[in-house]
Design a protein around this motif. Structure first.
Motif, PDB file in Angstrom:
ATOM      1  N   ILE A 133      17.683   8.814  16.732  1.00 13.10           N
ATOM      2  CA  ILE A 133      18.018   9.784  17.753  1.00 13.10           C
ATOM      3  C   ILE A 133      17.808   9.064  18.955  1.00 13.10           C
ATOM      4  O   ILE A 133      18.665   9.185  19.985  1.00 13.10           O
ATOM      5  N   ASP A 134      16.503   8.503  19.358  1.00  8.75           N
ATOM      6  CA  ASP A 134      16.338   7.732  20.523  1.00  8.75           C
ATOM      7  C   ASP A 134      17.400   6.667  20.855  1.00  8.75           C
ATOM      8  O   ASP A 134      17.798   6.386  21.914  1.00  8.75           O
ATOM      9  N   ASP A 135      17.954   5.934  19.751  1.00  3.85           N
ATOM     10  CA  ASP A 135      18.562   4.824  19.921  1.00  3.85           C
ATOM     11  C   ASP A 135      20.027   5.505  20.556  1.00  3.85           C
ATOM     12  O   ASP A 135      20.870   5.200  21.303  1.00  3.85           O
ATOM     13  N   ILE A 136      20.536   6.568  19.914  1.00  8.90           N
ATOM     14  CA  ILE A 136      21.815   7.133  19.938  1.00  8.90           C
ATOM     15  C   ILE A 136      21.515   7.656  21.496  1.00  8.90           C
ATOM     16  O   ILE A 136      22.714   7.312  22.361  1.00  8.90           O
ATOM     17  N   TYR A 137      20.751   8.350  21.939  1.00 10.81           N
ATOM     18  CA  TYR A 137      20.644   8.793  23.267  1.00 10.81           C
ATOM     19  C   TYR A 137      20.647   7.729  24.455  1.00 10.81           C
ATOM     20  O   TYR A 137      21.165   7.918  25.460  1.00 10.81           O
ATOM     21  N   ALA A 138      20.137   6.453  23.857  1.00  6.37           N
ATOM     22  CA  ALA A 138      20.274   5.266  24.866  1.00  6.37           C
ATOM     23  C   ALA A 138      21.399   4.934  25.265  1.00  6.37           C
ATOM     24  O   ALA A 138      21.891   4.685  26.398  1.00  6.37           O
ATOM     25  N   TYR A 139      22.167   4.811  24.141  1.00  2.11           N
ATOM     26  CA  TYR A 139      23.667   4.500  24.098  1.00  2.11           C
ATOM     27  C   TYR A 139      24.297   5.678  25.176  1.00  2.11           C
ATOM     28  O   TYR A 139      25.052   5.219  26.018  1.00  2.11           O
ATOM     29  N   LEU A 140      24.329   6.887  24.854  1.00  4.91           N
ATOM     30  CA  LEU A 140      24.990   7.887  25.419  1.00  4.91           C
ATOM     31  C   LEU A 140      24.406   8.103  26.903  1.00  4.91           C
ATOM     32  O   LEU A 140      25.259   8.248  27.773  1.00  4.91           O
ATOM     33  N   GLN A 141      23.043   7.773  27.140  1.00  6.89           N
ATOM     34  CA  GLN A 141      22.681   7.653  28.548  1.00  6.89           C
ATOM     35  C   GLN A 141      23.369   6.728  29.372  1.00  6.89           C
ATOM     36  O   GLN A 141      23.803   6.645  30.489  1.00  6.89           O
ATOM     37  N   ALA A 142      23.474   5.516  28.717  1.00  9.37           N
ATOM     38  CA  ALA A 142      24.175   4.161  29.520  1.00  9.37           C
ATOM     39  C   ALA A 142      25.724   4.813  29.803  1.00  9.37           C
ATOM     40  O   ALA A 142      26.146   4.448  30.851  1.00  9.37           O
ATOM     41  N   ARG A 143      26.074   5.340  28.830  1.00 12.92           N
ATOM     42  CA  ARG A 143      27.482   5.793  28.990  1.00 12.92           C
ATOM     43  C   ARG A 143      27.856   6.803  30.059  1.00 12.92           C
ATOM     44  O   ARG A 143      28.688   6.798  30.941  1.00 12.92           O
TER      45      ARG A 143
ATOM     46  N   ASN B 144      22.261  -0.621  18.570  1.00  8.78           N
ATOM     47  CA  ASN B 144      22.252   0.376  17.500  1.00  8.78           C
ATOM     48  C   ASN B 144      22.603   1.703  17.739  1.00  8.78           C
ATOM     49  O   ASN B 144      23.427   2.469  16.867  1.00  8.78           O
ATOM     50  N   GLY B 145      22.333   2.368  18.808  1.00  7.18           N
ATOM     51  CA  GLY B 145      22.676   3.401  18.946  1.00  7.18           C
ATOM     52  C   GLY B 145      24.368   3.894  19.273  1.00  7.18           C
ATOM     53  O   GLY B 145      24.733   4.843  18.775  1.00  7.18           O
ATOM     54  N   PHE B 146      24.909   2.648  19.672  1.00  7.06           N
ATOM     55  CA  PHE B 146      26.310   2.547  19.592  1.00  7.06           C
ATOM     56  C   PHE B 146      26.700   2.724  17.924  1.00  7.06           C
ATOM     57  O   PHE B 146      27.721   3.633  17.726  1.00  7.06           O
ATOM     58  N   ARG B 147      26.232   2.005  17.263  1.00 12.17           N
ATOM     59  CA  ARG B 147      26.659   1.993  15.873  1.00 12.17           C
ATOM     60  C   ARG B 147      26.210   3.322  15.217  1.00 12.17           C
ATOM     61  O   ARG B 147      27.241   3.739  14.320  1.00 12.17           O
ATOM     62  N   ARG B 148      25.027   3.920  15.320  1.00 11.35           N
ATOM     63  CA  ARG B 148      24.897   5.202  14.843  1.00 11.35           C
ATOM     64  C   ARG B 148      25.652   6.111  15.263  1.00 11.35           C
ATOM     65  O   ARG B 148      25.993   7.106  14.610  1.00 11.35           O
ATOM     66  N   TYR B 149      25.962   6.246  16.563  1.00 14.86           N
ATOM     67  CA  TYR B 149      27.019   7.106  17.168  1.00 14.86           C
ATOM     68  C   TYR B 149      28.197   7.366  16.438  1.00 14.86           C
ATOM     69  O   TYR B 149      28.648   8.284  15.959  1.00 14.86           O
ATOM     70  N   HIS B 150      28.660   6.150  16.296  1.00 17.14           N
ATOM     71  CA  HIS B 150      30.133   5.850  15.794  1.00 17.14           C
ATOM     72  C   HIS B 150      30.143   6.035  14.245  1.00 17.14           C
ATOM     73  O   HIS B 150      30.990   6.409  13.752  1.00 17.14           O
ATOM     74  N   GLY B 151      28.976   6.058  13.678  1.00 19.25           N
ATOM     75  CA  GLY B 151      28.894   6.221  12.192  1.00 19.25           C
ATOM     76  C   GLY B 151      28.873   7.911  11.920  1.00 19.25           C
ATOM     77  O   GLY B 151      29.339   8.431  10.823  1.00 19.25           O
TER      78      GLY B 151
END
Length: 135
Positions: free
Chosen positions: A110-120, A46-53
């Motif tokens: 915001i926490d979902d986006i953070y999870a995605y960016l943290q994994a990256r 979901n973080g990936f999707r929100r980030y790219h949106g």
């Protein structure tokens, strides 16, 4: 009660507790994502999707940065700073990022986006759309 009757239960409990502690240890260590076999948990996906949106227009694909916004995977702040920056915006010299506190597509995630960016940022997740773990 015989030790031989109790021992298998103790071993089974110890193994189960050990496996549970591993994922709890990761959360305690501040890891907000889970990746198993190259697939990500629902939060990270979901973080990936929100980030790219909403975020990639300025911060570039996959958090790699652009000519006018910093790369997030190179120096991801801690979660509290990230939350504040996304909610309230950032003004630093000529650089201005709007706040997203009122954006229903960003603020609750915001926490979902953070999870995605943290994994990256950790190198645990490569570029592009990740595959999602099945529930």
């Amino acid at each position: 009660m015989s030790l031989w009757l109790v021992l298998p239960s103790v071993v089974a409990f110890t193994l189960a507790a050990g496996f549970g502690a591993s994922s709890q240890a990761e959360l305690a260590a501040g890891k907000f994502y889970e990746i198993v076999g190259g697939k990500v948990d629902a939060r990270t996906y979901n973080g990936f999707r929100r980030y790219h949106g909403s975020c990639n227009h300025c911060h570039g694909p996959d958090g790699m940065g652009s000519t006018f916004a910093s790369a997030l995977v190179d120096r991801l702040p801690d979660l509290e700073v990230f939350r504040r920056n996304v909610r309230d915006g950032v003004r630093s010299g000529p650089s201005v990022m709007q706040g997203f506190a009122d954006d229903p597509n960003v603020a609750p995630y915001i926490d979902d986006i953070y999870a995605y960016l943290q994994a990256r940022a950790d190198g645990a997740l490569g570029r592009g759309r990740p595959e999602r773990l099945e529930n």
